[in-house]
Design a protein around this motif. Structure first.
Motif, PDB file in Angstrom:
ATOM      1  N   GLN A 101     -11.502  70.529  11.638  1.00  0.00           N
ATOM      2  CA  GLN A 101     -11.747  71.914  12.032  1.00  0.00           C
ATOM      3  C   GLN A 101     -10.520  72.445  12.777  1.00  0.00           C
ATOM      4  OE1 GLN A 101     -15.794  72.595  13.706  1.00  0.00           O
ATOM      5  NE2 GLN A 101     -16.134  70.403  13.273  1.00  0.00           N
ATOM      6  N   GLU A 102     -10.397  73.764  12.830  1.00  0.00           N
ATOM      7  CA  GLU A 102      -9.127  74.356  13.253  1.00  0.00           C
ATOM      8  C   GLU A 102      -9.036  74.648  14.746  1.00  0.00           C
ATOM      9  OE1 GLU A 102      -8.734  77.955  11.039  1.00  0.00           O
ATOM     10  OE2 GLU A 102     -10.629  78.806  11.732  1.00  0.00           O
ATOM     11  N   HIS A 103     -10.089  74.355  15.542  1.00  0.00           N
ATOM     12  CA  HIS A 103     -10.006  74.698  16.969  1.00  0.00           C
ATOM     13  C   HIS A 103      -9.265  73.640  17.786  1.00  0.00           C
ATOM     14  CE1 HIS A 103     -13.698  72.247  16.658  1.00  0.00           C
ATOM     15  NE2 HIS A 103     -13.487  71.904  17.924  1.00  0.00           N
ATOM     16  N   GLY A 104      -8.749  72.603  17.143  1.00  0.00           N
ATOM     17  CA  GLY A 104      -7.928  71.597  17.801  1.00  0.00           C
ATOM     18  C   GLY A 104      -7.001  70.964  16.787  1.00  0.00           C
ATOM     19  N   PHE A 105      -6.173  70.013  17.227  1.00  0.00           N
ATOM     20  CA  PHE A 105      -5.303  69.316  16.276  1.00  0.00           C
ATOM     21  C   PHE A 105      -5.459  67.813  16.472  1.00  0.00           C
ATOM     22  CE2 PHE A 105      -2.573  69.696  19.980  1.00  0.00           C
ATOM     23  CZ  PHE A 105      -1.811  68.541  19.994  1.00  0.00           C
TER      24      PHE A 105
END
Length: 743
Positions: free
Chosen positions: A29-33
């Protein structure tokens, strides 16, 4: 350097989603790396494509480089110490600072890769939860809750208070993993889902397996764009990266579409695990994107731990209370079982079925069927009994859905939709069954479960169902489910009934022995009557002969002649008396009232050999035998048959040669044949028929007791068994006797 994406591009659709490899999606998911580090060197092996938005570096710049490219040496040393700690908990966060931005970093190990998931603090703070207050609140719920369902409602409300989600549900699985919402806390404007059921296909098996591995899963925004993961192309590098423990793991696109169809934009799911199985879920829904801080997630997870710790306690308490009630109900029955003939006299006692809320009860004992309550007719019951005998290999079986394994149950659901079966003996001849009829019930599904997969409007592709409105299904051919206390008490009653059946068998045996004793007493009385007749009709004239013989001493004949005559007269008189006794023994063979019984002839042979042990040892005899069958015979006569044949071999053995007696068995289509072959003095084969006639003895010079009665009795015994006895002999080499019992 060759960089490649590890995005799993397997073609997954609704027809094969049960095999979707959701633990290795190759994207997040894009809210973290995400970074994946080599275990020893901490070189970056994996990197998510969105890393520039957080660090300023591209994945091309980071792959293969040391972690210090992003952080200070001090932070790297702190990470090494964190990972090396003996108490390292893969669920604990590690706070990282990159470009003056703090990240919650959840380190965990996947194979030989250290996975670091970096999430910026959603609210910019790192507030610890008030665990004391949370624990105190949970204890309050425990004290107030009357049952498990009420506790579920309290947990749902508290979890919503902690997390702020629009809807929080406690979702419980049945044995087939269909789920039911048993508690709910929600926004006032939302339609309730309490009591709704969801088919097991909504959460496939591999998803349930992941819930057991990772107790918390979060989707921040269903509209996120999956972020690919990259690695350096290397033959030694894993093709896929296992993200089972990852919080950022990208989820199945099928599940995303499912949530969108429900109108849900964000979720938090917490596993409820009992006995290493998935008992249920705390499922949180939000109708706009939502991210919560790490410690808020842990507070919600703590609610799951609190609740899981109480599942067994509450269920055990409920079962205990119900077990106590059943125990109270069956006490009168158990007291009756302490008496005699319980089954015959009390099988209609309603408590035998009502104690465990059964509608029908059946005992089968010695081919007699005893019925109690609502029981199917013979034409349905007898085939069911035969099927249970074959199907229940362990001796017991229970079900609330008989038609699932026994198709004819469709036609008798009014009496038998569910049952408990216990055998009462090792041969499954006797048994006990409790029955329950069909209990129609309505299940409130969230949408039609048979339409979990639908075709889109254009007819181009399959998609998850779009309707989650209440859909009622009437379920048939199910009985009320048997609960643990009922199964336990049924087993206990079956054990008591088994003892009663054994006592009944013992009483029948006692009765039979009494009858045999009476027959023996009658035979003895008849024998005494024979003796009395012999004494008065035969023995008295013999005494007179002896008296007249004694007077010959006064004649002119020499004294030696007189003495010799007297000895012969006395021997003749003794011989006549022996003949009379033998006739009496022979007569009893024709008037037996003994009943046929299936016995193991090996046991009979052992008893007879034991009886002649002294003579066998004196003759240095060697007796060998095949394994003999179990046959329906007259037990006493079978023993006498073996006794006479073995005695015959001992009596006519050679003085200078140890006796060898071989007992052999074989079966023909018509007969069980047992042969007794010895190496004794034998006889000429032309006398093979004469020796079975009464008072016919070939050895006239043998002992006085050898009057030719033993083999005649053997023939009479075989006549009584509708069998035959034959003999073969060769003088000086031995004899063989064959007895044939009809099959």
């Amino acid at each position: 350097m060759n960089i490649r994406s590890i995005v799993n591009k397997d073609n997954i659709n609704l027809l094969n989603c049960e095999s979707e490899p959701i633990h290795i999606p190759g994207c997040i998911q894009e809210h973290g790396f995400l970074l994946g580090l080599a275990h020893d060197s901490l070189l970056i092996k994996y990197c998510s494509e969105n890393v520039p938005a957080f660090t300023g570096f591209t994945h091309l710049q980071l792959l293969g480089k040391p972690l210090q490219l992003l952080c200070s040496a001090e932070q790297e040393d702190m990470l090494r110490a964190f990972l090396a700690a003996a108490s390292f908990d893969q669920r604990q966060p590690f706070v990282f600072t990159i470009n003056d931005v703090k990240y919650n970093t959840k380190p965990h190990i996947s194979n030989n890769t250290i996975i670091l998931e970096f999430e910026p603090f959603p609210d910019g703070t790192l507030d610890m939860p008030n665990l004391y207050k949370q624990t105190q609140q949970f204890v309050s719920y425990l004290n107030d809750a009357q049952d498990l369902k009420q506790l579920c409602q309290s947990i749902a409300s508290e979890t919503r208070s902690i997390t702020g989600y629009d809807r929080v549900m406690i979702y419980r699985f049945d044995k087939n993993y269909n789920g039911e919402v048993i508690a709910e806390a929600k926004r006032d404007d939302l339609l309730p889902l309490l009591g709704h059921n969801y088919p097991h296909t909504d959460i496939p098996a591999q998803a349930r397996a992941l819930y057991l591995t990772n107790m918390l899963r979060m989707i921040v925004d269903v509209d996120y764009q999956p972020v690919p993961l990259y690695t350096i192309a290397d033959e030694q590098q894993e093709k896929h990266l296992d993200l089972s423990l990852s919080i950022l793991r990208s989820v199945s696109p099928i599940h995303i579409e499912y949530l969108k169809n429900m109108g849900v934009r964000a979720t938090l799911t917490i596993s409820l695990i009992q006995d290493n199985k998935l008992w249920g879920l705390i499922s949180c829904h939000h109708y706009s994107p939502k991210n919560i801080p790490h410690y808020t997630r842990l507070s919600a997870l703590l609610q799951g731990y609190f609740f899981t710790s109480q599942i067994r306690v509450r269920q055990a308490a409920d079962e205990y209370n119900y077990a106590q009630l059943i125990e109270h109900n069956i006490q009168p029955v158990l007291e009756l079982m302490s008496g005699d003939n319980f089954i015959e006299q009390h099988f209609e006692n309603p408590l035998l079925r009502e104690a465990i809320r059964a509608s029908g009860f059946v005992i089968v004992l010695n081919e007699v069927v005893y019925r109690n309550g609502n029981v199917p007719p013979d034409e349905q019951l007898f085939p069911l009994l035969q099927w249970l005998k074959q199907y229940s290999t362990s001796g017991h079986y229970s079900t609330d859905h008989l038609v699932e394994v026994y198709a004819p149950a469709t036609d008798m659901s009014d009496t038998v939709a569910g049952l408990i079966y216990h055998t009462l003996d090792s041969e499954n001849k006797n048994c006990v069954i409790w029955l329950r009829p069909e209990m129609e019930k309505s299940i409130n599904w969230a949408g039609n479960p048979s339409k979990a997969i639908v075709m889109d409007a254009a007819g181009a592709r399959l998609s998850p169902r779009k309707s989650f409105e209440l859909w009622k299904e009437v379920v048939k051919c199910y009985s009320e489910e048997w609960v643990t206390p009922e199964l336990t008490v049924a087993a206990r009653l079956a054990n008591s009934l088994q003892k009663q059946a054994h006592l009944a068998d013992i009483r029948r045996e006692e009765k039979r022995y009494k009858e045999l004793a009476a027959k023996l007493e009658a035979a003895n009385a008849e024998l005494e009557n024979f003796n009395w007749i012999s004494a008065h009709d035969l023995k008295e004239p013999l005494r007179k002969i002896q008296l007249f013989a004694s007077r010959t001493f006064y004649s002119e004949v020499s004294l030696d002649i007189y003495k010799d005559s007297l000895v012969k007269i006395q021997l003749a008189a003794s011989k006549i008396q022996l003949l009379l006794d033998s006739m009496l023994s022979f007569a009893t063979m024709s008037k037996t009232n003994e009943e046929f019984e299936k016995i193991n002839l090996n046991n009979t042979l052992t008893q007879v050999i034991g009886k002649y042990r002294k003579e066998i040892n004196a003759k240095e005899a060697v007796i060998t035998s095949d394994a003999l069958p179990s046959l329906d015979v007259l037990p006493f006569q079978a023993e006498q048959l073996f006794s006479n044949l073995i005695s015959n071999s001992l009596k006519f053995s050679k003085d200078d040669t140890p006796l060898k007696l071989a007992i052999r068995y074989h079966r023909s289509p018509q007969y069980h044949i047992i042969t007794f072959k010895d190496n004794g003095i034998g006889f000429q084969n032309k006398y093979a028929d004469i020796i079975f006639k009464i008072f016919q003895s070939l050895n006239k010079n043998g002992p006085q007791s050898n009057i030719g009665i033993g083999l005649a009795i053997c023939k009479k015994i075989m006549d009584n068994h509708n069998g035959t006895i034959t003999a073969e002999g060769e003088e000086g080499l031995g004899a063989m006797f064959s007895v044939s019992f009809p099959t």
